[in-house]
Write a protein that holds these residues in place. Structure first.
Motif, short mmCIF file in Angstrom:
data_model
loop_
_atom_site.label_atom_id
_atom_site.label_comp_id
_atom_site.label_asym_id
_atom_site.label_seq_id
_atom_site.Cartn_x
_atom_site.Cartn_y
_atom_site.Cartn_z
N ASN A 29 2.64 1.78 -3.37
CA ASN A 29 1.70 2.33 -4.36
C ASN A 29 1.46 3.81 -4.11
OD1 ASN A 29 1.40 -0.08 -5.73
ND2 ASN A 29 -0.40 -0.70 -4.57
N GLN A 30 1.35 4.18 -2.85
CA GLN A 30 1.14 5.57 -2.51
C GLN A 30 2.35 6.42 -2.94
OE1 GLN A 30 0.33 6.16 1.67
NE2 GLN A 30 -1.12 7.79 1.24
N GLU A 83 2.25 6.84 -6.73
CA GLU A 83 1.25 7.83 -7.13
C GLU A 83 1.74 9.25 -6.85
OE1 GLU A 83 -2.66 7.09 -5.53
OE2 GLU A 83 -2.54 4.96 -6.08
N LEU A 84 2.36 9.45 -5.70
CA LEU A 84 2.87 10.78 -5.36
C LEU A 84 4.01 11.19 -6.29
CD1 LEU A 84 2.71 10.56 -1.47
CD2 LEU A 84 1.24 11.93 -2.97
N TYR A 121 0.83 -1.20 0.00
CA TYR A 121 0.00 0.00 0.00
C TYR A 121 0.87 1.26 0.00
CZ TYR A 121 -2.99 3.71 1.77
OH TYR A 121 -3.64 4.92 1.93
N LEU A 122 1.89 1.28 0.85
CA LEU A 122 2.77 2.45 0.93
C LEU A 122 3.59 2.64 -0.34
CD1 LEU A 122 3.94 2.12 4.64
CD2 LEU A 122 2.34 3.81 3.69
#
Length: 157
Positions: free
Chosen positions: A84-85, A88-89, A81-82
């Motif tokens: 992917n975050q 995206e950022l 999850y991190l």
């Protein structure tokens, strides 16, 4: 641990906590949940050198808590999850950098001449920024706008 309350490990196992109990330094009697969650998920074994036990216990407790929250993926789910975050950022940052570059290029290029139906010039290009632009090569005969070198970073590192 003679004379005091047993460590969380010995308390859970309902055994006498010896003075040289290997679990006592890592599972104090005032934090029984720490050992209970670890034991529930991983069991308890004594196979690591003393120098690595504290780190192993911390890691196992962290993973056990993550498994309680996400029984299938545990820490891996949180890490994915991190990641992917972060991706995206980084993409949003790249888009923002591109927008800034486009904005700077538009500010430094002349305004287009607008013509009416009767072919009269209604506005002329601004020359204020035209002569100071670092992106224009005045040595060439065509005054081609040259892009500055872009600094790039991999989003996959």
């Amino acid at each position: 641990m003679a004379g005091s309350s047993p460590c969380a490990s010995c308390k859970l196992a309902r055994r006498r906590c010896a003075q040289d109990c290997i679990f006592a330094p890592y599972f104090p009697p005032d934090d029984p949940h720490r050992f209970a969650i670890l034991h529930k998920v991983f069991g308890a074994k004594n196979e690591l050198p003393v120098t690595q036990r504290a780190d192993a216990v911390s890691s196992l407790v962290y993973e056990a808590n993550a498994r309680v929250k996400d029984p299938v993926y545990g820490c891996v789910g949180a890490i994915s999850y991190l990641q992917n975050q972060v991706s995206e950022l980084q993409m949003q940052l790249a888009v923002a950098h591109a927008e800034i570059l486009c904005s700077k290029m538009q500010q430094q290029s002349p305004l287009p001449i607008q013509m009416h139906q009767d072919d009269q010039i209604t506005s002329l290009p601004s020359t204020k920024n035209f002569t100071t632009s670092p992106y224009i090569n005045f040595a060439s005969s065509s005054n081609v706008i040259q892009d500055p070198p872009l600094k790039t970073e991999s989003i996959w590192t």
